[in-house]
Design a protein around this motif. Structure first.
Motif, PDB file in Angstrom:
ATOM      1  N   VAL A   2     -70.774 -31.323  26.373  1.00  0.00           N
ATOM      2  CA  VAL A   2     -71.906 -32.112  26.891  1.00  0.00           C
ATOM      3  C   VAL A   2     -71.667 -33.575  26.008  1.00  0.00           C
ATOM      4  N   SER A  25     -73.839 -34.483  30.594  1.00  0.00           N
ATOM      5  CA  SER A  25     -73.196 -34.839  31.405  1.00  0.00           C
ATOM      6  C   SER A  25     -71.869 -33.101  31.327  1.00  0.00           C
ATOM      7  N   GLY A  26     -71.215 -32.933  32.216  1.00  0.00           N
ATOM      8  CA  GLY A  26     -70.663 -32.088  31.745  1.00  0.00           C
ATOM      9  C   GLY A  26     -71.384 -31.566  32.863  1.00  0.00           C
ATOM     10  N   ARG A  27     -70.359 -29.808  32.509  1.00  0.00           N
ATOM     11  CA  ARG A  27     -70.712 -28.485  34.324  1.00  0.00           C
ATOM     12  C   ARG A  27     -71.041 -27.622  32.855  1.00  0.00           C
ATOM     13  N   THR A  28     -72.023 -27.383  31.704  1.00  0.00           N
ATOM     14  CA  THR A  28     -72.185 -26.111  31.098  1.00  0.00           C
ATOM     15  C   THR A  28     -73.500 -26.251  30.109  1.00  0.00           C
ATOM     16  N   PHE A  29     -74.556 -27.237  31.155  1.00  0.00           N
ATOM     17  CA  PHE A  29     -75.632 -27.360  30.301  1.00  0.00           C
ATOM     18  C   PHE A  29     -76.706 -26.428  30.316  1.00  0.00           C
ATOM     19  N   ASN A  30     -76.368 -25.333  31.154  1.00  0.00           N
ATOM     20  CA  ASN A  30     -77.568 -24.439  31.100  1.00  0.00           C
ATOM     21  C   ASN A  30     -76.739 -23.192  29.922  1.00  0.00           C
ATOM     22  N   ARG A  31     -76.203 -24.099  29.989  1.00  0.00           N
ATOM     23  CA  ARG A  31     -75.701 -22.605  28.638  1.00  0.00           C
ATOM     24  C   ARG A  31     -75.712 -23.165  27.389  1.00  0.00           C
ATOM     25  N   ASN A  74     -82.151 -27.731  35.291  1.00  0.00           N
ATOM     26  CA  ASN A  74     -80.333 -27.318  35.330  1.00  0.00           C
ATOM     27  C   ASN A  74     -79.667 -27.841  36.118  1.00  0.00           C
ATOM     28  N   GLU A  76     -79.794 -30.844  37.769  1.00  0.00           N
ATOM     29  CA  GLU A  76     -80.177 -32.536  37.102  1.00  0.00           C
ATOM     30  C   GLU A  76     -79.218 -32.910  35.605  1.00  0.00           C
ATOM     31  N   ASN A  77     -79.011 -31.161  35.111  1.00  0.00           N
ATOM     32  CA  ASN A  77     -78.498 -31.582  33.341  1.00  0.00           C
ATOM     33  C   ASN A  77     -79.261 -32.621  32.942  1.00  0.00           C
TER      34      ASN A  77
END
Length: 128
Positions: A2, A25-31, A74, A76-77
């Protein structure tokens, strides 16, 4: 990985409000547990607020409690810091940070050394 980009800083009079945003950025923001820190002129970086992965838990430094609100979207990151009733002593560069670790003793850490990802910072100046 991220990457974080803050925005929303600026010059405001005492008593005013600003909303900071931190886009990830990226697809793991909610981690990631997300935090806001700040560094004032001649001061060390200090903890401001933190929010859990799902957004259901928050924690604030005593100096901002009741005036600042951290939130996240999450989908919208993005993580936000709504700052109300600003004071000259809130003048600082504000950083968002991300922590992917989980801890047995607490859901968050206040020390900046636990946050592995950082934005570039956004300057908030509060005039008296």
């Amino acid at each position: 990985q991220v990457q974080l980009v803050e925005s929303g800083g600026g010059l405001v009079q005492a008593g005013g409000s600003l909303r900071l945003s931190c886009a990830a950025s990226g697809r793991t923001f909610n981690r990631y547990t997300m935090g806001w820190f700040r560094q004032g002129p001649g001061k060390e970086r200090e903890f401001v607020a933190v929010i859990s992965r799902s957004g259901d838990r928050t924690y604030y430094a005593d100096s901002v409690k009741g005036r600042f609100t951290i939130s996240r979207d999450n989908a919208e990151n993005t993580v936000y810091l709504q700052m109300n009733s600003l004071k000259p002593e809130d003048t600082a560069v504000y950083y968002c940070a991300a922590d992917r670790s989980q801890y047995s003793s607490s859901w968050f850490q206040k020390s900046d050394r636990y946050f592995e990802l950082w934005g570039q910072g956004t300057l908030v100046t509060v005039s008296s």
